[in-house]
Scaffold this motif. Sequence first.
Motif, short mmCIF file in Angstrom:
data_model
loop_
_atom_site.label_atom_id
_atom_site.label_comp_id
_atom_site.label_asym_id
_atom_site.label_seq_id
_atom_site.Cartn_x
_atom_site.Cartn_y
_atom_site.Cartn_z
N ILE A 1 0.85 -1.21 0.00
CA ILE A 1 0.00 0.00 0.00
C ILE A 1 0.87 1.25 0.00
CG2 ILE A 1 -1.67 1.33 1.36
CD1 ILE A 1 -2.76 -1.42 2.35
N VAL A 2 1.91 1.20 0.83
CA VAL A 2 2.81 2.36 0.92
C VAL A 2 3.48 2.60 -0.42
CG1 VAL A 2 4.95 3.19 1.96
CG2 VAL A 2 3.18 2.19 3.41
N THR A 3 3.96 1.53 -1.05
CA THR A 3 4.60 1.70 -2.35
C THR A 3 3.61 2.22 -3.39
OG1 THR A 3 4.16 -0.66 -2.78
CG2 THR A 3 6.36 -0.06 -1.96
N HIS A 4 2.34 1.71 -3.29
CA HIS A 4 1.32 2.20 -4.21
C HIS A 4 1.11 3.69 -4.03
CE1 HIS A 4 -2.29 2.41 -6.61
NE2 HIS A 4 -2.99 2.85 -5.57
N TYR A 5 0.95 4.09 -2.77
CA TYR A 5 0.75 5.51 -2.51
C TYR A 5 2.00 6.33 -2.86
CZ TYR A 5 -3.80 4.97 -0.30
OH TYR A 5 -5.13 4.74 -0.08
N LYS A 6 3.16 5.72 -2.66
CA LYS A 6 4.39 6.42 -3.05
C LYS A 6 4.41 6.67 -4.55
CE LYS A 6 7.62 5.10 0.61
NZ LYS A 6 8.83 4.31 0.96
N ASN A 7 4.00 5.63 -5.30
CA ASN A 7 3.94 5.81 -6.75
C ASN A 7 2.92 6.87 -7.14
OD1 ASN A 7 5.85 3.78 -7.20
ND2 ASN A 7 4.29 2.17 -7.19
N MET A 8 1.76 6.82 -6.43
CA MET A 8 0.75 7.85 -6.72
C MET A 8 1.28 9.24 -6.40
SD MET A 8 -2.82 6.13 -5.38
CE MET A 8 -3.69 7.65 -5.63
N ILE A 9 1.93 9.34 -5.26
CA ILE A 9 2.48 10.64 -4.86
C ILE A 9 3.55 11.09 -5.86
CG2 ILE A 9 3.90 11.78 -3.11
CD1 ILE A 9 2.40 10.00 -1.03
N ARG A 10 4.36 10.12 -6.33
CA ARG A 10 5.39 10.47 -7.30
C ARG A 10 4.75 10.98 -8.59
NH1 ARG A 10 7.66 5.97 -7.13
NH2 ARG A 10 9.09 6.41 -5.41
N GLU A 11 3.68 10.28 -9.04
CA GLU A 11 2.99 10.73 -10.25
C GLU A 11 2.35 12.11 -10.04
OE1 GLU A 11 0.20 7.70 -11.12
OE2 GLU A 11 1.70 6.23 -11.80
N GLN A 12 1.74 12.27 -8.86
CA GLN A 12 1.13 13.58 -8.57
C GLN A 12 2.18 14.68 -8.51
OE1 GLN A 12 -1.12 13.00 -5.00
NE2 GLN A 12 -2.77 11.85 -6.01
N ASP A 13 3.34 14.32 -7.97
CA ASP A 13 4.41 15.31 -7.95
C ASP A 13 4.82 15.72 -9.36
OD1 ASP A 13 4.51 15.41 -5.21
OD2 ASP A 13 6.08 13.88 -5.02
N LEU A 14 4.86 14.72 -10.24
CA LEU A 14 5.20 15.04 -11.63
C LEU A 14 4.14 15.92 -12.27
CD1 LEU A 14 6.50 11.52 -12.81
CD2 LEU A 14 7.88 13.56 -12.34
N GLN A 15 2.86 15.57 -11.99
CA GLN A 15 1.78 16.38 -12.53
C GLN A 15 1.81 17.80 -11.96
OE1 GLN A 15 -1.85 14.26 -11.72
NE2 GLN A 15 -1.40 12.59 -13.17
N LEU A 16 2.05 17.87 -10.64
CA LEU A 16 2.15 19.19 -10.02
C LEU A 16 3.28 20.01 -10.64
CD1 LEU A 16 1.58 18.46 -6.23
CD2 LEU A 16 0.21 19.96 -7.66
N GLU A 17 4.38 19.34 -10.90
CA GLU A 17 5.51 20.05 -11.50
C GLU A 17 5.15 20.58 -12.89
OE1 GLU A 17 9.11 21.80 -11.38
OE2 GLU A 17 8.18 20.65 -9.77
N GLU A 18 4.46 19.73 -13.66
CA GLU A 18 4.02 20.18 -14.98
C GLU A 18 3.04 21.36 -14.87
OE1 GLU A 18 2.36 16.81 -16.88
OE2 GLU A 18 4.29 15.78 -17.19
N LEU A 19 2.08 21.24 -13.94
CA LEU A 19 1.13 22.33 -13.75
C LEU A 19 1.82 23.61 -13.29
CD1 LEU A 19 -1.79 20.35 -12.05
CD2 LEU A 19 -1.78 21.33 -14.35
N ARG A 20 2.81 23.45 -12.43
CA ARG A 20 3.55 24.64 -11.98
C ARG A 20 4.26 25.31 -13.15
NH1 ARG A 20 6.24 21.97 -6.56
NH2 ARG A 20 4.40 22.19 -5.19
#
Length: 973
Positions: free
Chosen positions: A662-681
């Motif tokens: 679960i933690v790795t899943h959420y880590k992957n999700m957080i990593r993807e969201q971080d990438l999306q956030l970076e693109e949006l920024r």
Amino acid sequence: MNFLRGVMGGQSAGPQHTEAETIQKLCDRVASSTLLDDRRNAVRALKSLSKKYRLVVGIQAMEHLIHVLQTDRSDSEIIGYALDTLYNIISNDEEEEVDDVEEENSTRQSEDLGSQFTEIFIKQQENVTLLLSLLEEFDFHVRWPGVKLLTSLLKQLGPQVQQIILVSPMGVSRLMDLLADSREVIRNDGVLLLQALTRSNGAIQKIVAFENAFERLLDIITEEGSSDGGIVVEDCLLLLQNLLKNNNSNQNFFKEGSYIQRMKPWFEVGDENSGWSAQKVTNLHLMLQLVRVLVSPTNPPGATSSCQKAMFQCGLLQQLCTILMATGVPADILTETINTVSEVIRGCQVNQDYFASVNAPSNPPRPAIVVLLMSMVNERQPFVLRCAVLYCFQCFLYKNQKGQGEIVSTLLPSTIDATGNSVSAGQLLCGGLFSTDSLSNWCAAVALAHALQENATQKEQLLRVQLATSIGNPPVSLLQQCTNILSQGDKIDRRGSKIQTRVGLLMLLCTWLSNCPIAVTHFLHNSANVPFLTGQIAENLGEEEQLVQGLCALLLGISIYFNDNSLESYMKEKLKQLIEKRIGKENFIEKLGFISKHELYSRASQKPQPNFPSPEYMIFDHEFTKLVKELEGVITKAIYKSSEEDKKEEEVKKTLEQHDNIVTHYKNMIREQDLQLEELRQQVSTLKCQNEQLQTAVTQQVSQIQQHKDQYNLLKIQLGKDNQHQGSYSEGAQMNGIQPEEISRLREEIEELKRNRELLQSQLTEKDSVIENLKSSQTSGTNEQSSAIASARDFEEVAELKQELATLKSQLNSQSVEITKLQTEKQELLQKTEAFAKSAEVQGESETVIATKTTDVEGRLSALLQETKELKNEIKALSEERTAIKEQLDSSNSTIAILQTEKDKLELEITDSKKEQDDLLVLLADQDQKILSLKNKLKDLGHPVEEEDELESGDQEDEDDESEDPGKDLDRI
């Protein structure tokens, strides 16, 4: 003192009574004699007796000698004798031959005497401070004995003397000056002194290092010939080791000072088959040790890594690899070079990659790793060399997953060379693993274990390795072959230790199975392995076999702890029940403890380097000892756990795995969201930039629109005013913004300009008359005096004229400015009238109602045009008058310049006449002096002098006085 009296009394064969009396007399002479020569001779005699009668001289003369050092510093000779005597008393250097029977006793007695006399000397700390001050003397006979004496004191009681020097002001700095001494004897002994001073004292080591010791020592090494130098190079290298070993601050200072780069030329020895003298071997050995000090595994990881990178960047590692592959290198140098390269590449990926690319100069070229492994599995090679190669291979694989993969890949079926032309590293390791030499078995097993260290991927890959045992038989896996050899035990005749092969294989299997459940499953799949292990553990064997039993217990414990219960017959619970039935839990734990209790275990756990005095001591590997520490406790807990606890632990493990998933899943999700956030920024930032650009464009357009509005409003107001004035136009009304008052004002200004012009003309006529008067006065002057007076007056008038001309020019400039202003106003008037005329014509055509008014406006426009023409004519006339005035001013300036030149000529003539008059006066004075002298001579000769001569002389003097008057008048003028 009691000790010294005891030794004195015990020396029956000591000095005779007469010698003791002689020494006493000499001491009295030193203490009481008033003449310096007598004291000097007495100290020299004590020096000659100090070696043979060391004890008596030390007891009776030490205080007197120290007193001489304090009082007779002006005489370098007596100071030198006193220092030599003290050195002979304190030093333990024995030059006389001693019989073999008495040698040990005399050496012990000498050491006791030296330490006792040293303790007496340093009891008063001022004595050491006095000795340090004497080292500042440049005289050879003072400085050299002082250096030797201080070195001897440090050898006897080093820590105490170090502390005194450390607290002494500028104590260490004074000693550093010895390295700059031009006399080699003092410089070389200074190096020995600093060796003794820096031994095991970090504070002094730092001070010496920051006193530029590295620079000076490296310069000395270069001057002496580097590795080809003599014993001086050896002493400098030993001093450098003292400064750098276990001193992180100095190591960092050495690296930051770019001194590592200066070590590279030391190892440019070339491919030589001869010329390796004993001193060169010693020097190069110490140089290699110095490199190892900088990259030692015991140093902080950050400092070691930075030094490793610096050695690669400056080419030092490349030079060491050249020596490694060279021919004709002595065995001990080659061994130390291998150890040095090992620590330079240990844990540094860049250096490890470079080492993997090094090839030996053979035909065909082979990788250096393969050549070294060939030496390791060759039993004819020296033992220390084989240990060095093993250490090099371990360091190459340390934290190097890429290298581990390359080594394991040479064992896999897809990469093995079918032609057999080249030998790979994996083939050499397998050959060593299954040879009849127990030392080769152990080295190959440990080397292969390092290829699996902390690398689960390679542990799984190694399970694929298949070995062909004999022709016609199917291949077996490497894991199976290891267990087969292990089970055979002593049945195979091997050279070397009996247990060495089994210990090596057990260490390899423990490393292989730890943290790898798949390997554990493969191991348990062979039904003969577990019975063999339980049988080995359960037997009561001798002390030599206890270590094998402990390792078997560790391997069985790993099979339990890392068991994933995939085999039903060898599940965790069944294995624990088997241990309890056949061995007993307590007995199992006791056998497991045999490993850490072994005497060679603690030795191997201290340093990574496999450094053993003989092959029999080669039992444990350093990395394996860390694995034992890690697993011993957890295996003990796993053995004592019940099935319920195991179930709970399994459930906890499963929940933890789920949680981890679960933690790795959420880590992957957080990593993807971080990438999306970076693109949006990034998008937001680009949009912000575009928004700012658009806002600036909008503000500019708004300002332009506002300007256009203002211009429109102004034009609208002006048009409204024009319409109002056209509707109510009268004689006194304004026309197109121009009022009659302005025209009258312009006329008044023109009249005023005319009056100013007339005034200027009158002033010019006056100046012209003045200039004519000056000219007439210049021509009328005949004598020199009147001309000088006139010229002075003329000069004053000319200056006044210049001032007046300057004022006239300024007035003219102002008038010209006003004229240009009037012209511009006239142009504006013309433009306005033309514009008004056009507007009037348009309105006349459009509106018939105001036709009569337009005719009046046209009449007035014609009148205005007539007035403007008249103004033009007046302005033209004024400009003509201005040019005429300017011409007159130019002519007056030229006349003034002519007058000035004539004035300068007159002044030159006056100065020339003054000089001529002065010369005449000097000649007359000389002539009068001569006449007076002649008259005095005539009077002395008795010749009468006539009064007429006196009268003439008097008249002459009067004439001279009169002749001086014009000059005085001229001076007044």
